[in-house]
Design a protein around this motif. Structure first.
Motif, mmCIF file in Angstrom:
data_model
loop_
_atom_site.group_PDB
_atom_site.id
_atom_site.type_symbol
_atom_site.label_atom_id
_atom_site.label_comp_id
_atom_site.label_asym_id
_atom_site.label_seq_id
_atom_site.Cartn_x
_atom_site.Cartn_y
_atom_site.Cartn_z
ATOM 1 N N THR A 10 0.737 -1.043 0.494
ATOM 2 C CA THR A 10 0.358 -0.051 0.108
ATOM 3 C C THR A 10 0.949 1.224 0.043
ATOM 4 N N LEU A 11 0.205 2.692 -0.226
ATOM 5 C CA LEU A 11 0.975 3.722 -0.192
ATOM 6 C C LEU A 11 0.573 4.433 0.881
ATOM 7 N N GLU A 12 1.917 5.030 1.927
ATOM 8 C CA GLU A 12 1.619 5.578 2.827
ATOM 9 C C GLU A 12 2.282 6.872 3.195
ATOM 10 N N VAL A 13 1.491 7.759 3.401
ATOM 11 C CA VAL A 13 2.111 9.311 3.979
ATOM 12 C C VAL A 13 2.669 9.142 4.534
ATOM 13 N N ILE A 14 4.300 9.684 5.279
ATOM 14 C CA ILE A 14 4.911 9.307 5.973
ATOM 15 C C ILE A 14 5.243 10.722 7.494
ATOM 16 N N PRO A 15 5.897 10.411 8.355
ATOM 17 C CA PRO A 15 5.814 12.045 8.656
ATOM 18 C C PRO A 15 7.302 12.682 8.420
#
Length: 225
Positions: A220-225
């Motif tokens: 999956t594709l996720e936004v990271i801090p």
């Protein structure tokens, strides 16, 4: 974008698959109406291209049965017939557009694009997630540092699939089906190879987005801090 192409003339089918693939569409080609109906009912497509004159079941019969099941996938009909009655019948059965043979490839591509724009759910030309964007017209992946990469056909289709399913884990089998096609002979390991390519692209862009993996589940594709 994934398309089903039902065309029984081998030479015509190969030419259409070549130009669609060149323009970054994934294509499942079939050569008779029965297979067209089976694929359409068991797979998920953004659009369907149906020739009218096919063995086993003609395109109009396929279209009629599809619409009777409630399938609303956009359909472009190809026909060598000049009969206006056939065009009227096809439109009444739920076809979105008609393209008589012979046709120019430029017009064919324009009709495909128009067909896909008529889908119920609108998808923008530029997909965005976190600090990256994917231009679906130029196939460029851009990041926060102003750099961009022109993706290959398979890289683009994989990134598009991940961005359209943000937060959803997609199995390797699902990705292989969606990007490489239902009848692909590619091995499942090719998915990991292209995931690796995209991870390198995201790293080079210094993006705050990454491809996560969950063992036994998928990617999956996720936004990271």
């Amino acid at each position: 974008m994934k398309l089903l192409l039902a065309e029984d003339e081998t030479g015509m089918s190969e030419a259409l698959v070549d130009i669609l693939t060149f323009h970054h569409y994934a294509v499942d080609p079939v050569f008779d109406g029965r297979d067209a109906l089976d694929y359409a009912l068991t797979q998920s497509y953004d659009g369907i291209i149906l020739d009218i004159m096919m063995p086993k079941m003609d395109g109009l019969q396929v279209l009629k049965q599809l619409r009777q099941t409630g399938d609303k996938t956009p359909v472009l009909m190809l026909t060598a017939k000049s009969d206006i009655e056939d065009r009227i019948l096809g439109l009444d059965l739920g076809a979105d557009d008609y393209l008589p043979k012979p046709f120019a490839m430029g017009e064919f591509l324009a009709r495909v694009r128009a067909m896909l724009r008529r889908r119920e759910s609108f998808t923008p030309d530029i997909l965005r997630m976190g600090d990256i964007s994917l231009n679906r017209s130029s196939y460029e992946l851009s990041g926060p540092n102003g750099q961009c990469f022109l993706l290959s056909n398979l890289e683009f289709q994989l990134m598009e699939l991940l961005m359209l399913n943000k937060g959803i884990y997609l199995s390797s089998e699902k990705i292989l089906d969606k990007v490489w096609g239902y009848d692909t002979e590619a091995e499942i390991g090719v998915v990991w190879v292209y995931i690796s390519y995209l991870r390198k692209r995201l790293l080079a862009l210094d993006a705050h987005v990454e491809i996560k993996v969950k063992r036994g589940v998928g990617y999956t594709l996720e936004v990271i801090p």
